[in-house]
Design an enzyme around this catalytic site. Structure first.
Site, short mmCIF file in Angstrom:
data_model
loop_
_atom_site.label_atom_id
_atom_site.label_comp_id
_atom_site.label_asym_id
_atom_site.label_seq_id
_atom_site.Cartn_x
_atom_site.Cartn_y
_atom_site.Cartn_z
N CYS A 1 11.61 18.35 31.25
CA CYS A 1 13.06 18.21 31.13
C CYS A 1 13.54 16.81 30.73
O CYS A 1 12.99 15.82 31.21
CB CYS A 1 13.74 18.53 32.45
SG CYS A 1 13.32 20.12 33.14
N ASN B 1 16.57 17.10 36.27
CA ASN B 1 15.14 17.02 35.95
C ASN B 1 14.42 16.90 37.28
O ASN B 1 14.78 16.07 38.10
CB ASN B 1 14.93 15.76 35.09
CG ASN B 1 13.48 15.49 34.76
OD1 ASN B 1 12.64 16.33 35.00
ND2 ASN B 1 13.22 14.33 34.21
N GLY B 2 13.40 17.74 37.52
CA GLY B 2 12.67 17.66 38.79
C GLY B 2 12.59 19.03 39.44
O GLY B 2 12.85 20.05 38.79
N GLU C 1 -12.96 14.99 27.29
CA GLU C 1 -11.73 14.64 26.59
C GLU C 1 -11.65 15.38 25.25
O GLU C 1 -10.59 15.87 24.85
CB GLU C 1 -11.67 13.12 26.40
CG GLU C 1 -10.50 12.58 25.61
CD GLU C 1 -9.13 12.95 26.18
OE1 GLU C 1 -9.03 13.49 27.27
OE2 GLU C 1 -8.15 12.71 25.46
N LYS D 1 5.13 16.37 27.92
CA LYS D 1 4.55 15.02 27.80
C LYS D 1 4.52 14.31 29.14
O LYS D 1 3.51 13.74 29.53
CB LYS D 1 5.35 14.22 26.77
CG LYS D 1 4.80 12.81 26.54
CD LYS D 1 3.48 12.88 25.80
CE LYS D 1 2.84 11.53 25.61
NZ LYS D 1 1.41 11.66 25.28
N GLU E 1 -5.91 22.00 23.98
CA GLU E 1 -4.46 21.88 24.16
C GLU E 1 -3.68 21.96 22.85
O GLU E 1 -2.56 22.44 22.85
CB GLU E 1 -4.08 20.63 24.95
CG GLU E 1 -4.28 19.33 24.23
CD GLU E 1 -3.83 18.12 25.06
OE1 GLU E 1 -2.83 18.21 25.76
OE2 GLU E 1 -4.50 17.08 24.96
N LYS F 1 -8.71 17.98 24.18
CA LYS F 1 -7.89 17.81 22.97
C LYS F 1 -7.91 19.10 22.16
O LYS F 1 -6.88 19.55 21.69
CB LYS F 1 -8.43 16.67 22.08
CG LYS F 1 -8.16 15.27 22.53
CD LYS F 1 -6.73 14.81 22.45
CE LYS F 1 -6.01 15.09 23.72
NZ LYS F 1 -6.00 14.04 24.74
N TRP G 1 12.44 22.46 30.72
CA TRP G 1 11.07 22.97 30.73
C TRP G 1 10.99 23.88 31.95
O TRP G 1 11.07 23.41 33.08
CB TRP G 1 10.09 21.80 30.83
CG TRP G 1 8.68 22.13 30.56
CD1 TRP G 1 8.08 22.25 29.33
CD2 TRP G 1 7.64 22.35 31.52
NE1 TRP G 1 6.75 22.52 29.48
CE2 TRP G 1 6.46 22.60 30.81
CE3 TRP G 1 7.59 22.37 32.92
CZ2 TRP G 1 5.24 22.86 31.43
CZ3 TRP G 1 6.40 22.62 33.54
CH2 TRP G 1 5.24 22.87 32.81
N HIS H 1 -28.52 25.40 33.47
CA HIS H 1 -28.12 25.88 34.80
C HIS H 1 -26.98 26.89 34.71
O HIS H 1 -26.33 27.18 35.70
CB HIS H 1 -27.74 24.71 35.71
CG HIS H 1 -28.86 23.74 35.90
ND1 HIS H 1 -29.99 24.06 36.62
CD2 HIS H 1 -29.05 22.49 35.43
CE1 HIS H 1 -30.82 23.03 36.60
NE2 HIS H 1 -30.28 22.07 35.87
N ARG I 1 8.90 15.34 25.11
CA ARG I 1 8.53 15.54 26.51
C ARG I 1 8.16 16.99 26.79
O ARG I 1 7.53 17.28 27.81
CB ARG I 1 9.71 15.13 27.41
CG ARG I 1 10.04 13.66 27.34
CD ARG I 1 11.39 13.39 27.96
NE ARG I 1 11.37 13.56 29.40
CZ ARG I 1 11.09 12.60 30.28
NH1 ARG I 1 10.78 11.41 29.85
NH2 ARG I 1 11.12 12.83 31.56
#
Ligand code: F6R
Length: 615
Positions: free
Chosen positions: A2, A100-101, A488, A610, A495, A492, A73, A511, A27
């Site tokens: 948000c 926001n929150g 990483e 973000k 996502e 990448k 969001w 294994h 964001r």
């Protein structure tokens, strides 16, 4: 996640709100809306993009001198126009709120407010805020006081902006646990979730602290600290002149922010390491004036972070234990905060975060303090973030704003900073000779140039991307300090291209995951010419023997030759301690190009945000 923009000025502020929301798009969001005061509160909301909101605003000829706007969001309730902010309450004097929150006690509050007769139109937790303020406004004639009384009843994290229909000359904002700043302009005053939203209007910003409330008028503002519902005395907070310009958040000649940010890495790392470029040695003072005395008492490190920042911590563990001989634990912040770890007062807690606003990382850092850890250090890319402000020591990565949701230059600058920390601690623990330190600093000085030449492999990574885009899964393998780099690379790829990818320490293959290997499962291997290369080569043989197709990122001096089902991209010769940083680049480029082939929204991948300011 948000975003909030508020504006009150001498002229029409609708373009400011829309521009601000566009700057906050990075964001992550799924709906947007605004309220403008113009002969009453006019609300326009939409699911989808800010561009859609802008179109509606134009169609309705919306304009006014005061307004609040929001990108949402979804957390409570699906992304829909009904759930989009602003939410409105009241009849005679209507109130509008953007938030926001997350309000944790929203269910109890909803029941209480419904019993008072308030009707809810959405499934959001935010709607309780607006009805609560309306309810409290019946007990006081001041919106500021009503907001202060209301936030005392809210549990959770919030940044809010509030407007009242009968007082269009004023906006009230408040923050607790979610970012919010004020922008002081020549022709008006503004509020936003981050500075980028206001740069076209002003570079003079005030970063609000938790518990702050502020009243904004077009030509003045006042900040208060609210405690248990009581407004204290008016307080002052410092005004920061932002160094950012609107060019910093411009895409320039690139097609995507992610592409720009991948290619900015040489300069981002050079900026971050600027202070060591002319030095022969590094001092603890780089981490703050109290660093030397805190590091002297430090007998271990606990690194707390999420996602890509967590991977940076995992790389650092190898460095810190190898070179500084100091025990290091790395934990996912969202796990740490809910378990019962055994704390050691002299274990330094290190929070790593690009945004400095990640709710789980902030909560984990606070929890570590409650458990008895005496000292903390933040490694962060945002100077005024909550994380930077709450730790004893700090190191600012100077990557510049990172707009693409997928973290790239923030990661490599975090690694460069963690290498500096390693050098400082190794020296203080008498594990690093003067010559060895000079060699490490020389390596760091060379890093921007080494990154620049590694970026040259882009056309080769692009060539591979077609094959990956046709697959549903991929395995990433690495060993030692390159295992977190494999993690990483897998993060990448998944996502931004939505290809499912998993990383394994390659010794783990037999294994379990070897069972997955067939011609449909591309296997990416990070193969630097280090002491684990021969082990890795045996692991690669295991893959080949099962008909797997290998894609290997090797150093120039790694003896691995191309053949059927074995493709190799060669970097420069083995870069020693810098190797994990350099091996990150081709993985970023591969993910970027696979996403391009698949046509996904590279900078704003679905369902992701973000700055993850909620749990
Ligand atoms: C992935 C990514 C995320 C973040 C994570 C933590 O590309 O960007 O995994 O690393 O959400 O965010 P920060 O670093 O802001 O705490």
């Amino acid at each position: 996640m948000c975003g909030i923009v508020g504006a009150i000025a001498e002229k029409n502020i609708v373009p400011v709100l829309i521009d601000g929301l566009l700057c906050l798009e990075y964001r992550g969001y799924d709906s947007a809306g605004l309220v403008i005061s113009n002969k009453g509160l006019q609300r326009i909301r939409t699911t989808g993009r800010v561009a859609e909101l802008a179109k509606k605003v134009t169609e309705h000829h919306t304009n006014g001198f005061a307004g609040i706007a929001h990108t949402r969001w979804a957390t409570h309730g699906e992304p829909s126009e009904r759930n989009a902010h602003p939410h409105i309450s009241g009849h005679e004097s209507r109130i509008a709120v953007v938030h926001n929150g997350i309000i944790e006690n929203h269910e109890a509050m909803r029941k209480r407010l419904q019993a008072e007769g308030y009707q809810f139109e959405s499934e959001t937790d935010t709607e309780v805020i607006v009805h609560l303020i309306a309810s409290n406004l019946k007990k006081t004639d001041s919106l500021l006081k009503a907001v202060s009384m209301s936030i005392a009843e809210l549990q959770g994290a919030y940044a809010i902006a509030v407007m009242e229909e009968i007082h269009p000359e004023r906006i009230v904002v408040a923050r607790n646990g979610a970012p919010l700043l004020l922008g002081l302009g020549e022709d008006g005053n503004y509020a936003a979730s981050d500075a980028s939203a206001l740069l076209k209007k002003t570079r003079d910003m005030i970063y609000l602290e938790d518990g702050d409330l502020a009243e904004l008028y077009k030509d003045q503002y006042q900040i208060y600290q609210s405690k248990e519902g009581n407004l204290g005395q008016a307080i002052t907070r410092p005004i920061h002149h932002s160094d950012l310009t609107s060019d910093d958040i411009d895409m320039g000649p690139y097609d995507h922010f992610m592409q720009k940010e991948i290619f900015e890495q040489p300069s981002a790392v050079a900026n971050t390491l600027e202070m060591v470029f002319n030095a022969q040695s590094v001092s603890p003072g780089l981490f703050g004036s109290a660093a030397e005395s805190i590091f002297e008492q430090t007998n271990g490190l606990l690194i707390l972070a999420c996602g890509t920042s967590y991977h940076a911590g995992l790389v650092a563990r190898y460095w810190l234990e190898t070179f500084a001989g100091i025990p290091c634990i790395v934990e996912i912040a969202s796990e740490y905060r809910y378990r019962d770890p055994v704390a050691d007062a002299h274990t330094l807690v290190v929070g790593i975060s690009q945004s400095g606003e990640t709710a789980d990382t902030l909560a984990a850092m606070n929890y570590a303090k409650e458990l008895g850890h005496l000292h903390s250090l933040s490694i962060c890319n945002v100077a005024e973030s909550a994380l930077i402000r709450q730790t004893d020591l700090r190191f600012l990565t100077r990557a510049g704003p990172e707009i693409g949701v997928a973290s790239t230059k923030a990661f490599t600058t975090q690694l460069a900073s963690l290498l500096l920390l390693t050098i400082v601690l190794a020296k203080m623990r008498n594990r690093l000779s003067v010559e060895h330190e000079a060699k490490m600093i020389a390596a760091l000085r060379h890093l921007p140039a080494a990154l620049q030449s590694t970026l040259q492999i882009e056309p080769e990574a692009q060539e591979w991307s077609q094959q990956f885009s046709e697959k549903r899964h991929a395995l990433f393998l690495g060993r030692g300090v390159h295992y977190p780099i494999a993690m990483e690379g897998a993060l990448k790829l998944k996502e931004i291209s939505y290809v499912h990818a998993e990383a394994y320490a390659s010794g783990e293959l037999k294994h379990g995951p070897l069972a997955l290997v067939d011609s449909e499962m591309p296997v990416v291997a990070i193969a630097p010419n280090d002491q684990l290369l021969s082990k890795l080569k045996s692991n690669l043989q295991e893959v080949r023997a099962r008909g797997g197709e290998l894609y290997v990122f090797a150093d120039a001096d790694t003896q691995i030759e191309e053949s059927d089902n074995l493709h190799v991209i060669r970097l420069a010769e083995h870069a020693g301690i810098l190797s994990p940083i350099l091996h990150t680049i081709p993985l970023q480029l591969l993910a970027y190009h696979v996403a391009l082939v698949k046509g996904t929204d590279v900078d704003k991948p679905r369902n992701l945000a973000k700055a993850v300011t909620v749990e």
